[in-house]
Design an enzyme around this catalytic site. Structure first.
Site, PDB file in Angstrom:
ATOM      1  N   ASN A 188     -36.502 -48.913  56.565  1.00 38.95           N
ATOM      2  CA  ASN A 188     -37.793 -48.382  56.982  1.00 38.95           C
ATOM      3  C   ASN A 188     -38.839 -49.473  56.786  1.00 38.95           C
ATOM      4  OD1 ASN A 188     -38.666 -48.334  54.248  1.00 38.95           O
ATOM      5  ND2 ASN A 188     -37.942 -46.228  53.982  1.00 38.95           N
ATOM      6  N   GLU A 191     -39.330 -50.789  53.152  1.00 37.87           N
ATOM      7  CA  GLU A 191     -38.206 -51.610  52.694  1.00 37.87           C
ATOM      8  C   GLU A 191     -38.228 -52.982  53.342  1.00 37.87           C
ATOM      9  OE1 GLU A 191     -35.387 -47.638  52.115  1.00 37.87           O
ATOM     10  OE2 GLU A 191     -35.207 -48.901  53.912  1.00 37.87           O
ATOM     11  N   ASP A 259     -31.386 -40.841  56.648  1.00 36.23           N
ATOM     12  CA  ASP A 259     -29.951 -40.525  56.660  1.00 36.23           C
ATOM     13  C   ASP A 259     -29.507 -40.151  58.067  1.00 36.23           C
ATOM     14  OD1 ASP A 259     -29.969 -40.766  53.826  1.00 36.23           O
ATOM     15  OD2 ASP A 259     -30.578 -38.670  53.630  1.00 36.23           O
TER      16      ASP A 259
END
Length: 314
Positions: A188, A191, A259
Protein backbone atom coordinates in the site's frame (compact mmCIF):
# COMPACT_ATOMS: atom_id res chain seq x y z
CA UNK A 1 -0.85 -19.49 0.66
CA UNK A 2 2.11 -19.02 2.99
CA UNK A 3 1.83 -16.52 5.79
CA UNK A 4 0.82 -15.19 9.16
CA UNK A 5 -2.66 -16.32 10.12
CA UNK A 6 -4.99 -14.23 12.27
CA UNK A 7 -8.37 -14.87 13.83
CA UNK A 8 -10.75 -11.93 13.45
CA UNK A 9 -13.33 -12.10 16.25
CA UNK A 10 -16.36 -9.84 16.34
CA UNK A 11 -18.32 -9.45 19.59
CA UNK A 12 -21.76 -7.97 18.94
CA UNK A 13 -23.97 -6.28 21.49
CA UNK A 14 -26.84 -3.86 22.05
CA UNK A 15 -26.25 -0.64 24.05
CA UNK A 16 -27.75 -0.97 27.51
CA UNK A 17 -26.73 2.13 29.47
CA UNK A 18 -23.76 4.24 30.56
CA UNK A 19 -21.75 2.51 33.23
CA UNK A 20 -21.72 3.98 36.75
CA UNK A 21 -18.13 2.73 37.11
CA UNK A 22 -16.65 4.62 34.16
CA UNK A 23 -17.83 6.81 31.26
CA UNK A 24 -18.34 3.85 28.92
CA UNK A 25 -21.31 2.19 27.26
CA UNK A 26 -22.43 -1.16 28.62
CA UNK A 27 -23.41 -3.56 25.84
CA UNK A 28 -25.78 -6.46 26.27
CA UNK A 29 -24.01 -9.38 24.60
CA UNK A 30 -25.76 -10.81 21.54
CA UNK A 31 -23.34 -13.11 19.76
CA UNK A 32 -19.82 -13.73 18.52
CA UNK A 33 -18.59 -14.19 14.97
CA UNK A 34 -15.19 -15.66 14.08
CA UNK A 35 -13.75 -15.22 10.58
CA UNK A 36 -10.32 -15.75 9.01
CA UNK A 37 -8.09 -12.69 9.28
CA UNK A 38 -4.62 -11.63 8.11
CA UNK A 39 -3.17 -14.23 5.79
CA UNK A 40 -6.18 -16.43 6.53
CA UNK A 41 -8.40 -13.72 5.04
CA UNK A 42 -6.37 -13.89 1.84
CA UNK A 43 -6.99 -17.65 1.94
CA UNK A 44 -10.73 -17.10 2.33
CA UNK A 45 -10.74 -14.71 -0.62
CA UNK A 46 -8.89 -17.21 -2.79
CA UNK A 47 -11.40 -19.91 -1.85
CA UNK A 48 -14.29 -17.52 -2.60
CA UNK A 49 -12.94 -17.16 -6.15
CA UNK A 50 -13.33 -20.90 -6.67
CA UNK A 51 -9.60 -21.66 -6.72
CA UNK A 52 -8.16 -24.73 -5.07
CA UNK A 53 -6.07 -23.47 -2.16
CA UNK A 54 -4.01 -24.85 0.70
CA UNK A 55 -2.33 -23.12 3.63
CA UNK A 56 1.16 -23.13 5.11
CA UNK A 57 1.19 -21.33 8.45
CA UNK A 58 1.09 -21.64 12.22
CA UNK A 59 -1.47 -21.42 15.00
CA UNK A 60 -1.17 -21.85 18.73
CA UNK A 61 -2.47 -24.70 20.87
CA UNK A 62 -5.17 -22.39 22.22
CA UNK A 63 -8.88 -21.70 21.80
CA UNK A 64 -8.40 -19.02 19.07
CA UNK A 65 -6.17 -21.46 17.17
CA UNK A 66 -8.88 -24.11 17.27
CA UNK A 67 -11.47 -21.51 16.23
CA UNK A 68 -9.31 -20.43 13.29
CA UNK A 69 -8.88 -24.04 12.17
CA UNK A 70 -12.65 -24.43 12.32
CA UNK A 71 -13.22 -21.35 10.11
CA UNK A 72 -10.85 -22.79 7.48
CA UNK A 73 -12.48 -26.22 7.67
CA UNK A 74 -15.88 -24.65 7.01
CA UNK A 75 -14.43 -23.14 3.83
CA UNK A 76 -13.04 -26.53 2.71
CA UNK A 77 -9.49 -25.16 2.75
CA UNK A 78 -6.79 -27.83 2.97
CA UNK A 79 -4.97 -27.44 6.30
CA UNK A 80 -2.36 -30.21 6.04
CA UNK A 81 0.31 -27.50 6.12
CA UNK A 82 -1.01 -25.86 9.28
CA UNK A 83 1.44 -26.29 12.17
CA UNK A 84 0.31 -26.10 15.81
CA UNK A 85 2.99 -24.45 17.95
CA UNK A 86 2.77 -25.17 21.70
CA UNK A 87 2.75 -22.03 23.83
CA UNK A 88 2.20 -19.69 20.90
CA UNK A 89 -0.83 -17.44 21.24
CA UNK A 90 -2.69 -17.34 17.94
CA UNK A 91 -2.83 -13.70 16.76
CA UNK A 92 -6.38 -12.55 17.41
CA UNK A 93 -8.04 -9.21 16.70
CA UNK A 94 -11.14 -8.77 18.83
CA UNK A 95 -13.52 -6.07 17.69
CA UNK A 96 -16.44 -5.08 19.93
CA UNK A 97 -19.42 -3.73 18.01
CA UNK A 98 -22.53 -2.08 19.36
CA UNK A 99 -25.81 -0.97 17.87
CA UNK A 100 -29.57 -1.24 18.14
CA UNK A 101 -31.40 -4.47 17.28
CA UNK A 102 -32.47 -3.09 13.89
CA UNK A 103 -29.42 -0.95 13.06
CA UNK A 104 -25.89 -1.49 11.85
CA UNK A 105 -23.32 -2.37 14.49
CA UNK A 106 -20.41 0.03 14.86
CA UNK A 107 -17.01 -0.73 16.34
CA UNK A 108 -16.63 0.77 19.81
CA UNK A 109 -13.41 -0.91 20.94
CA UNK A 110 -10.79 -3.40 19.83
CA UNK A 111 -8.01 -5.34 21.45
CA UNK A 112 -5.32 -7.50 19.85
CA UNK A 113 -3.61 -10.65 21.07
CA UNK A 114 -0.21 -10.66 19.41
CA UNK A 115 2.71 -13.04 19.77
CA UNK A 116 5.76 -13.52 17.58
CA UNK A 117 6.87 -17.03 16.81
CA UNK A 118 10.15 -18.11 18.39
CA UNK A 119 12.66 -17.66 15.54
CA UNK A 120 14.61 -20.69 16.72
CA UNK A 121 11.61 -22.95 17.27
CA UNK A 122 11.17 -26.43 15.81
CA UNK A 123 8.16 -25.12 13.89
CA UNK A 124 10.53 -23.65 11.27
CA UNK A 125 11.53 -27.07 9.97
CA UNK A 126 7.90 -28.17 9.70
CA UNK A 127 6.87 -24.98 7.93
CA UNK A 128 9.73 -25.29 5.42
CA UNK A 129 8.81 -28.91 4.70
CA UNK A 130 5.14 -28.09 4.15
CA UNK A 131 5.98 -25.04 2.03
CA UNK A 132 8.35 -27.00 -0.24
CA UNK A 133 5.65 -29.62 -0.80
CA UNK A 134 2.87 -27.13 -1.54
CA UNK A 135 5.05 -24.85 -3.66
CA UNK A 136 6.04 -27.71 -5.92
CA UNK A 137 2.45 -28.22 -7.02
CA UNK A 138 1.20 -24.61 -7.02
CA UNK A 139 0.48 -22.35 -9.99
CA UNK A 140 0.87 -19.31 -7.73
CA UNK A 141 1.74 -18.61 -4.12
CA UNK A 142 0.27 -15.76 -2.10
CA UNK A 143 2.68 -14.71 0.67
CA UNK A 144 1.13 -12.72 3.53
CA UNK A 145 3.66 -11.28 5.99
CA UNK A 146 1.97 -9.55 8.92
CA UNK A 147 5.11 -9.58 11.05
CA UNK A 148 4.29 -12.47 13.39
CA UNK A 149 7.35 -14.43 12.31
CA UNK A 150 5.99 -17.25 10.16
CA UNK A 151 7.24 -15.84 6.85
CA UNK A 152 11.01 -16.20 6.62
CA UNK A 153 12.71 -14.48 3.65
CA UNK A 154 15.46 -17.12 3.45
CA UNK A 155 12.96 -19.98 3.36
CA UNK A 156 10.92 -18.25 0.67
CA UNK A 157 13.95 -17.42 -1.47
CA UNK A 158 15.44 -20.91 -1.21
CA UNK A 159 12.27 -22.75 -2.14
CA UNK A 160 10.81 -20.23 -4.63
CA UNK A 161 14.09 -20.15 -6.53
CA UNK A 162 13.64 -23.79 -7.52
CA UNK A 163 10.61 -22.99 -9.69
CA UNK A 164 11.00 -19.46 -10.99
CA UNK A 165 8.03 -19.73 -13.38
CA UNK A 166 5.58 -19.86 -10.45
CA UNK A 167 3.93 -16.55 -9.58
CA UNK A 168 5.00 -15.72 -6.02
CA UNK A 169 2.93 -12.72 -4.90
CA UNK A 170 3.97 -10.85 -1.75
CA UNK A 171 2.12 -8.64 0.69
CA UNK A 172 4.42 -7.60 3.56
CA UNK A 173 3.42 -5.08 6.18
CA UNK A 174 6.80 -4.08 7.62
CA UNK A 175 9.63 -5.34 5.37
CA UNK A 176 8.49 -5.32 1.78
CA UNK A 177 12.06 -4.86 0.51
CA UNK A 178 13.43 -7.96 2.22
CA UNK A 179 12.06 -10.61 -0.14
CA UNK A 180 14.28 -10.57 -3.21
CA UNK A 181 13.16 -13.09 -5.81
CA UNK A 182 9.37 -12.75 -5.56
CA UNK A 183 7.52 -12.27 -8.83
CA UNK A 184 5.01 -9.65 -7.67
CA UNK A 185 4.35 -7.41 -4.67
CA UNK A 186 1.31 -5.44 -3.50
CA UNK A 187 2.43 -2.65 -1.12
CA UNK A 188 0.00 0.00 0.00
CA UNK A 189 1.09 3.62 -0.25
CA UNK A 190 2.31 3.84 3.36
CA UNK A 191 4.41 0.68 3.00
CA UNK A 192 5.89 1.94 -0.25
CA UNK A 193 6.75 5.29 1.32
CA UNK A 194 8.49 3.56 4.23
CA UNK A 195 10.51 1.49 1.77
CA UNK A 196 11.49 4.58 -0.27
CA UNK A 197 12.11 6.75 2.78
CA UNK A 198 10.12 9.67 1.39
CA UNK A 199 6.62 10.95 0.66
CA UNK A 200 5.11 9.89 -2.65
CA UNK A 201 2.61 12.59 -3.56
CA UNK A 202 1.43 11.90 -7.10
CA UNK A 203 1.26 9.39 -9.95
CA UNK A 204 4.85 10.01 -11.02
CA UNK A 205 6.25 9.73 -7.50
CA UNK A 206 4.32 6.52 -6.80
CA UNK A 207 5.40 4.99 -10.11
CA UNK A 208 9.06 5.86 -9.41
CA UNK A 209 8.83 4.38 -5.91
CA UNK A 210 7.15 1.22 -7.17
CA UNK A 211 9.86 0.81 -9.81
CA UNK A 212 12.54 1.16 -7.12
CA UNK A 213 10.86 -1.64 -5.18
CA UNK A 214 10.47 -3.80 -8.29
CA UNK A 215 14.18 -3.51 -9.03
CA UNK A 216 15.14 -4.25 -5.42
CA UNK A 217 13.03 -7.40 -5.43
CA UNK A 218 13.87 -8.42 -8.99
CA UNK A 219 10.10 -8.78 -9.43
CA UNK A 220 8.16 -8.92 -12.66
CA UNK A 221 5.64 -6.40 -11.39
CA UNK A 222 4.63 -4.28 -8.39
CA UNK A 223 1.04 -3.18 -7.79
CA UNK A 224 0.86 -0.21 -5.41
CA UNK A 225 -2.53 0.30 -3.79
CA UNK A 226 -3.41 3.94 -3.09
CA UNK A 227 -6.81 4.02 -1.41
CA UNK A 228 -9.17 6.47 -3.12
CA UNK A 229 -6.42 7.24 -5.66
CA UNK A 230 -6.71 3.77 -7.17
CA UNK A 231 -3.63 1.68 -7.99
CA UNK A 232 -0.36 1.97 -9.87
CA UNK A 233 1.21 -0.95 -11.73
CA UNK A 234 4.83 -1.15 -12.83
CA UNK A 235 6.17 -4.03 -14.90
CA UNK A 236 9.51 -5.00 -16.36
CA UNK A 237 10.03 -3.19 -19.65
CA UNK A 238 6.72 -1.26 -19.61
CA UNK A 239 5.53 2.22 -18.75
CA UNK A 240 3.76 2.57 -15.41
CA UNK A 241 -0.03 2.38 -15.60
CA UNK A 242 -2.48 4.01 -13.22
CA UNK A 243 -5.84 2.40 -12.49
CA UNK A 244 -8.60 4.67 -11.13
CA UNK A 245 -10.54 3.57 -8.07
CA UNK A 246 -13.49 1.31 -8.81
CA UNK A 247 -16.90 2.45 -7.56
CA UNK A 248 -17.16 5.17 -4.93
CA UNK A 249 -14.35 6.62 -2.85
CA UNK A 250 -16.71 6.77 0.15
CA UNK A 251 -15.81 3.44 1.71
CA UNK A 252 -17.60 1.58 4.49
CA UNK A 253 -14.70 -0.45 5.90
CA UNK A 254 -11.13 -1.00 4.65
CA UNK A 255 -10.59 -4.06 6.88
CA UNK A 256 -8.79 -6.75 4.89
CA UNK A 257 -8.83 -4.92 1.55
CA UNK A 258 -5.13 -5.64 1.03
CA UNK A 259 -5.78 -9.35 1.56
CA UNK A 260 -8.41 -9.25 -1.18
CA UNK A 261 -6.00 -7.53 -3.58
CA UNK A 262 -3.31 -10.15 -2.91
CA UNK A 263 -5.78 -13.00 -3.38
CA UNK A 264 -7.30 -11.77 -6.64
CA UNK A 265 -3.93 -10.85 -8.15
CA UNK A 266 -2.49 -14.29 -7.34
CA UNK A 267 -5.50 -16.20 -8.68
CA UNK A 268 -5.66 -14.14 -11.86
CA UNK A 269 -1.94 -14.55 -12.56
CA UNK A 270 -2.16 -18.28 -11.83
CA UNK A 271 -4.98 -18.47 -14.38
CA UNK A 272 -2.79 -16.94 -17.09
CA UNK A 273 -3.93 -13.31 -16.95
CA UNK A 274 -1.47 -10.59 -17.91
CA UNK A 275 -0.36 -8.47 -14.95
CA UNK A 276 -2.41 -5.44 -16.08
CA UNK A 277 -5.59 -7.49 -16.41
CA UNK A 278 -4.91 -9.14 -13.06
CA UNK A 279 -4.37 -5.71 -11.50
CA UNK A 280 -7.66 -4.40 -12.91
CA UNK A 281 -9.51 -7.40 -11.46
CA UNK A 282 -7.84 -6.80 -8.09
CA UNK A 283 -8.87 -3.15 -8.27
CA UNK A 284 -12.52 -4.05 -8.89
CA UNK A 285 -12.47 -6.61 -6.06
CA UNK A 286 -10.99 -4.02 -3.68
CA UNK A 287 -13.75 -1.58 -4.62
CA UNK A 288 -16.34 -4.20 -3.78
CA UNK A 289 -14.87 -5.41 -0.49
CA UNK A 290 -14.44 -1.96 1.07
CA UNK A 291 -18.21 -1.49 0.83
CA UNK A 292 -18.72 -4.42 3.19
CA UNK A 293 -18.52 -4.18 6.96
CA UNK A 294 -15.87 -6.22 8.75
CA UNK A 295 -13.55 -8.81 7.30
CA UNK A 296 -15.15 -9.91 4.03
CA UNK A 297 -14.58 -11.72 0.75
CA UNK A 298 -15.61 -11.19 -2.88
CA UNK A 299 -17.22 -14.32 -4.35
CA UNK A 300 -16.44 -15.08 -7.97
CA UNK A 301 -20.05 -14.44 -9.07
CA UNK A 302 -19.98 -10.96 -7.55
CA UNK A 303 -16.66 -10.15 -9.21
CA UNK A 304 -17.88 -11.48 -12.54
CA UNK A 305 -21.02 -9.36 -12.32
CA UNK A 306 -18.97 -6.23 -11.54
CA UNK A 307 -16.67 -6.89 -14.49
CA UNK A 308 -19.68 -7.39 -16.77
CA UNK A 309 -21.25 -4.15 -15.54
CA UNK A 310 -18.12 -2.14 -16.22
CA UNK A 311 -17.46 -3.82 -19.55
CA UNK A 312 -13.86 -4.35 -18.38
CA UNK A 313 -13.30 -0.60 -17.82
CA UNK A 314 -13.03 0.94 -14.36
Amino acid sequence: MYGDLVLDRFILGTPKRISREAPVIILRYENQRDVPGGGANALANIAALGARVSVVGAVGDDEPGAALRATLDRLDIATDGLVTVPGYRTPTKVRILGGGPSSLKHQVARYDIEDRLDPDGAWRTEIARHFAREFDRADAVAVSDYGYGCVIPGTLQKIAGTKAATWTCLDSRHRIGSFAGVAAATPNLEELEVFCGRRLSGDGDVAAGAEELRKRLGARCVLATRGNQGMTLVETGREARHIPVFGTDQVADVTGAGDTVLAVLAVALASGAAPFDAARLANIAAGLVVMKLGTATVPVAELRAAVTTTGGDE
